[in-house]
Design a protein around this motif. Structure first.
Motif, PDB file in Angstrom:
ATOM      1  N   LEU A 194     -11.229 -23.380 -29.927  1.00  0.00           N
ATOM      2  CA  LEU A 194     -11.785 -23.701 -31.208  1.00  0.00           C
ATOM      3  C   LEU A 194     -12.409 -25.103 -30.985  1.00  0.00           C
ATOM      4  O   LEU A 194     -11.900 -25.872 -30.226  1.00  0.00           O
ATOM      5  N   ALA A 195     -13.206 -25.488 -31.963  1.00  0.00           N
ATOM      6  CA  ALA A 195     -14.052 -26.865 -31.977  1.00  0.00           C
ATOM      7  C   ALA A 195     -14.510 -27.025 -33.227  1.00  0.00           C
ATOM      8  O   ALA A 195     -15.030 -26.269 -34.011  1.00  0.00           O
ATOM      9  N   PHE A 196     -14.153 -28.329 -33.806  1.00  0.00           N
ATOM     10  CA  PHE A 196     -14.421 -28.776 -35.073  1.00  0.00           C
ATOM     11  C   PHE A 196     -15.851 -29.447 -34.939  1.00  0.00           C
ATOM     12  O   PHE A 196     -16.286 -30.364 -34.083  1.00  0.00           O
ATOM     13  N   HIS A 197     -16.640 -29.418 -36.179  1.00  0.00           N
ATOM     14  CA  HIS A 197     -17.862 -30.313 -36.150  1.00  0.00           C
ATOM     15  C   HIS A 197     -17.508 -31.543 -36.365  1.00  0.00           C
ATOM     16  O   HIS A 197     -16.384 -31.754 -36.755  1.00  0.00           O
ATOM     17  N   PRO A 198     -18.578 -32.403 -35.566  1.00  0.00           N
ATOM     18  CA  PRO A 198     -17.999 -33.940 -35.601  1.00  0.00           C
ATOM     19  C   PRO A 198     -17.953 -34.501 -36.959  1.00  0.00           C
ATOM     20  O   PRO A 198     -17.237 -35.569 -37.192  1.00  0.00           O
ATOM     21  N   ARG A 199     -18.624 -34.133 -37.929  1.00  0.00           N
ATOM     22  CA  ARG A 199     -18.828 -34.861 -39.326  1.00  0.00           C
ATOM     23  C   ARG A 199     -18.374 -34.014 -40.553  1.00  0.00           C
ATOM     24  O   ARG A 199     -18.299 -34.492 -41.386  1.00  0.00           O
ATOM     25  N   LEU A 200     -18.575 -32.746 -40.311  1.00  0.00           N
ATOM     26  CA  LEU A 200     -18.482 -31.798 -41.547  1.00  0.00           C
ATOM     27  C   LEU A 200     -17.496 -30.608 -41.413  1.00  0.00           C
ATOM     28  O   LEU A 200     -16.948 -30.540 -40.157  1.00  0.00           O
ATOM     29  N   PRO A 201     -16.950 -30.211 -42.519  1.00  0.00           N
ATOM     30  CA  PRO A 201     -15.971 -29.247 -42.518  1.00  0.00           C
ATOM     31  C   PRO A 201     -16.354 -27.839 -42.123  1.00  0.00           C
ATOM     32  O   PRO A 201     -17.012 -27.076 -42.904  1.00  0.00           O
ATOM     33  N   CYS A 202     -16.641 -27.711 -40.741  1.00  0.00           N
ATOM     34  CA  CYS A 202     -17.178 -26.524 -40.045  1.00  0.00           C
ATOM     35  C   CYS A 202     -16.391 -26.289 -38.682  1.00  0.00           C
ATOM     36  O   CYS A 202     -16.275 -27.409 -38.052  1.00  0.00           O
ATOM     37  N   LEU A 203     -16.197 -24.984 -38.423  1.00  0.00           N
ATOM     38  CA  LEU A 203     -15.258 -24.809 -37.177  1.00  0.00           C
ATOM     39  C   LEU A 203     -15.678 -23.556 -36.523  1.00  0.00           C
ATOM     40  O   LEU A 203     -16.202 -22.536 -37.077  1.00  0.00           O
ATOM     41  N   LEU A 204     -15.594 -23.760 -35.095  1.00  0.00           N
ATOM     42  CA  LEU A 204     -16.049 -22.522 -34.272  1.00  0.00           C
ATOM     43  C   LEU A 204     -14.815 -22.083 -33.716  1.00  0.00           C
ATOM     44  O   LEU A 204     -13.991 -22.918 -33.154  1.00  0.00           O
ATOM     45  N   VAL A 205     -14.795 -20.767 -33.544  1.00  0.00           N
ATOM     46  CA  VAL A 205     -13.614 -20.173 -32.980  1.00  0.00           C
ATOM     47  C   VAL A 205     -13.992 -18.928 -32.103  1.00  0.00           C
ATOM     48  O   VAL A 205     -14.939 -18.335 -32.229  1.00  0.00           O
ATOM     49  N   ALA A 206     -13.468 -18.950 -30.790  1.00  0.00           N
ATOM     50  CA  ALA A 206     -13.861 -17.944 -29.858  1.00  0.00           C
ATOM     51  C   ALA A 206     -12.428 -17.212 -29.292  1.00  0.00           C
ATOM     52  O   ALA A 206     -11.513 -17.622 -29.154  1.00  0.00           O
ATOM     53  N   THR A 207     -12.788 -15.918 -29.350  1.00  0.00           N
ATOM     54  CA  THR A 207     -11.854 -14.685 -29.072  1.00  0.00           C
ATOM     55  C   THR A 207     -12.284 -13.679 -28.657  1.00  0.00           C
ATOM     56  O   THR A 207     -13.432 -12.935 -29.072  1.00  0.00           O
ATOM     57  N   GLN A 208     -12.001 -13.046 -27.566  1.00  0.00           N
ATOM     58  CA  GLN A 208     -12.463 -11.904 -26.942  1.00  0.00           C
ATOM     59  C   GLN A 208     -13.793 -11.470 -26.754  1.00  0.00           C
ATOM     60  O   GLN A 208     -14.189 -10.586 -27.377  1.00  0.00           O
ATOM     61  N   GLY A 209     -14.465 -12.384 -26.386  1.00  0.00           N
ATOM     62  CA  GLY A 209     -16.126 -12.307 -26.262  1.00  0.00           C
ATOM     63  C   GLY A 209     -16.904 -12.616 -27.570  1.00  0.00           C
ATOM     64  O   GLY A 209     -18.152 -12.189 -27.370  1.00  0.00           O
ATOM     65  N   GLN A 210     -16.421 -12.905 -28.551  1.00  0.00           N
ATOM     66  CA  GLN A 210     -17.147 -13.335 -29.706  1.00  0.00           C
ATOM     67  C   GLN A 210     -16.873 -14.594 -30.230  1.00  0.00           C
ATOM     68  O   GLN A 210     -15.655 -15.169 -30.261  1.00  0.00           O
ATOM     69  N   VAL A 211     -17.754 -15.318 -30.888  1.00  0.00           N
ATOM     70  CA  VAL A 211     -17.398 -16.552 -31.520  1.00  0.00           C
ATOM     71  C   VAL A 211     -17.922 -16.496 -32.806  1.00  0.00           C
ATOM     72  O   VAL A 211     -18.812 -15.989 -33.317  1.00  0.00           O
ATOM     73  N   THR A 212     -17.136 -16.979 -33.710  1.00  0.00           N
ATOM     74  CA  THR A 212     -16.988 -16.894 -35.266  1.00  0.00           C
ATOM     75  C   THR A 212     -17.207 -18.349 -35.861  1.00  0.00           C
ATOM     76  O   THR A 212     -16.665 -19.297 -35.459  1.00  0.00           O
ATOM     77  N   LEU A 213     -17.932 -18.583 -36.926  1.00  0.00           N
ATOM     78  CA  LEU A 213     -18.126 -19.877 -37.518  1.00  0.00           C
ATOM     79  C   LEU A 213     -17.564 -20.003 -38.884  1.00  0.00           C
ATOM     80  O   LEU A 213     -17.828 -18.734 -39.531  1.00  0.00           O
ATOM     81  N   TRP A 214     -16.673 -20.672 -39.205  1.00  0.00           N
ATOM     82  CA  TRP A 214     -16.069 -20.786 -40.231  1.00  0.00           C
ATOM     83  C   TRP A 214     -16.569 -22.087 -41.022  1.00  0.00           C
ATOM     84  O   TRP A 214     -16.537 -23.326 -40.464  1.00  0.00           O
ATOM     85  N   ARG A 215     -16.941 -21.966 -42.464  1.00  0.00           N
ATOM     86  CA  ARG A 215     -17.358 -23.147 -43.392  1.00  0.00           C
ATOM     87  C   ARG A 215     -17.124 -22.904 -44.634  1.00  0.00           C
ATOM     88  O   ARG A 215     -17.021 -21.842 -45.143  1.00  0.00           O
ATOM     89  N   GLU A 216     -17.043 -24.063 -45.138  1.00  0.00           N
ATOM     90  CA  GLU A 216     -16.764 -24.209 -46.808  1.00  0.00           C
ATOM     91  C   GLU A 216     -18.279 -23.292 -47.657  1.00  0.00           C
ATOM     92  O   GLU A 216     -19.266 -23.682 -47.084  1.00  0.00           O
ATOM     93  N   ASP A 217     -18.080 -22.731 -48.545  1.00  0.00           N
ATOM     94  CA  ASP A 217     -19.274 -22.246 -49.398  1.00  0.00           C
ATOM     95  C   ASP A 217     -20.427 -23.386 -49.551  1.00  0.00           C
ATOM     96  O   ASP A 217     -21.504 -23.112 -49.720  1.00  0.00           O
ATOM     97  N   THR A 218     -19.636 -24.458 -49.791  1.00  0.00           N
ATOM     98  CA  THR A 218     -20.813 -25.779 -50.012  1.00  0.00           C
ATOM     99  C   THR A 218     -21.432 -26.233 -48.892  1.00  0.00           C
ATOM    100  O   THR A 218     -22.331 -27.207 -48.920  1.00  0.00           O
ATOM    101  N   PHE A 219     -20.988 -25.795 -47.757  1.00  0.00           N
ATOM    102  CA  PHE A 219     -21.365 -26.499 -46.574  1.00  0.00           C
ATOM    103  C   PHE A 219     -23.019 -26.287 -46.567  1.00  0.00           C
ATOM    104  O   PHE A 219     -23.683 -25.304 -46.656  1.00  0.00           O
ATOM    105  N   GLN A 220     -23.724 -27.681 -46.172  1.00  0.00           N
ATOM    106  CA  GLN A 220     -25.055 -27.512 -45.594  1.00  0.00           C
ATOM    107  C   GLN A 220     -25.540 -28.001 -44.449  1.00  0.00           C
ATOM    108  O   GLN A 220     -25.069 -29.136 -43.954  1.00  0.00           O
ATOM    109  N   PRO A 221     -26.063 -27.212 -43.668  1.00  0.00           N
ATOM    110  CA  PRO A 221     -26.294 -27.535 -42.097  1.00  0.00           C
ATOM    111  C   PRO A 221     -27.249 -28.917 -42.360  1.00  0.00           C
ATOM    112  O   PRO A 221     -28.155 -28.647 -43.190  1.00  0.00           O
ATOM    113  N   GLU A 222     -27.266 -29.765 -41.290  1.00  0.00           N
ATOM    114  CA  GLU A 222     -27.957 -31.114 -41.404  1.00  0.00           C
ATOM    115  C   GLU A 222     -29.543 -30.745 -41.095  1.00  0.00           C
ATOM    116  O   GLU A 222     -29.720 -29.923 -39.979  1.00  0.00           O
TER     117      GLU A 222
END
Length: 275
Positions: free
Chosen positions: A247-275
């Motif tokens: 797993l890896a956290f975004h450097p500045r924003l509430p956003c998380l990457l998770v890897a399991t069994q050959g797939q990566v999922t992205l978790w973030r808050e509803d209000t999240f805006q990519p820069e």
């Protein structure tokens, strides 16, 4: 925080735009599975290490291997660039950490750190420090300015280490299913976090972008987050059926990457805006 890297048992690395889920490029050149990868500060280079015992330096744009560094006697578990991306630091199952000069044509490392008594599972860098976690149960911190080595004995094999964003603390995950927060300068135990399962695999631990929560992957298909100060469990994310590897956290924003069994999922808050 706009791109992410994945690597895997298909011997390749892939560069993604995680916010759109699009694959941008595939990097081929390792002979066996790729165990870790990292990007440089300016997004122009990638370093990677794998089960072929090699550390590779890649050009992001061309997709080509610029250099291959050979010297480790076993799997390269972890790789990191320094801040200027002039040095690659790699940790291996051969119990050594090696520092490679990206600008030189010399085949040998500029430094070998061989204090560990067992494999190196995790390496992190700050502006002037190298932090390592080893299967020998020790967290070691090399201060490059003073030339000092600080070692803290955890006892259980370490799977992952990281610095807090403020640079005051070190977080270590180990195979006794416990996360420990240590004061960087004194080694004092500031917090213990339990509830996840970590007994077999090399799993990641992280701090969020504001240092308010610590997180860890788990072998029960979840990711766990605890309140850093209180130590109470704040969140349990169900990710999948198998082991959550990375797993890896975004450097500045509430956003998380998770890897399991050959797939990566992205978790973030509803209000999240990519820069």
């Amino acid at each position: 925080g706009s791109y992410c890297l994945t690597c895997g048992s298909d011997k390749t690395l892939k560069l993604w735009n995680p916010h759109k889920g699009t694959a941008l490029r595939t990097y081929q050149g390792h002979g066996y599975e790729v165990l870790d990868a990292a990007g440089s500060f300016d997004n122009s280079q990638i370093c990677s290490g794998g089960a072929d015992k090699a550390v590779a330096l890649w050009d992001v744009t061309t997709g080509q291997v610029v250099r291959k560094y050979r010297g480790h006697a076993g799997n390269v578990n972890c790789v990191q660039f320094n801040e200027e991306a002039t040095v690659i630091v790699s940790g291996s199952i051969d119990s050594t950490v090696r520092c490679w000069d990206c600008r030189s044509r010399r085949p040998d490392p500029i430094q070998v750190l061989d204090e560990a008594k067992d494999g190196i599972s995790s390496v992190k860098l700050s502006a002037h420090e190298i932090l390592t976690g080893s299967v020998d149960g020790r967290v070691r911190r090399y201060d490059l300015r003073t030339g000092q080595l600080c070692s803290d004995y955890i006892g259980s094999p370490i799977t992952s280490v990281c610095f807090s964003k403020d640079g005051q603390c070190v977080l270590a995950a180990s195979l006794d299913s416990t996360l420990r927060l240590l004061d960087k300068d004194t080694g004092e135990l500031l917090g213990e976090y339990t509830g996840h399962r970590s007994t077999t695999y090399r799993l990641d631990c992280v701090l969020n972008e504001q240092d308010t929560h610590v997180g860890c992957a788990s072998e029960d298909g979840h990711v766990y987050f605890w309140n850093l100060v209180e130590g109470s469990l704040a969140l349990s994310l169900p990710v999948g059926q198998g082991v959550v590897q990375s797993l890896a956290f975004h450097p500045r924003l509430p956003c998380l990457l998770v890897a399991t069994q050959g797939q990566v999922t992205l978790w973030r808050e509803d209000t999240f805006q990519p820069e």
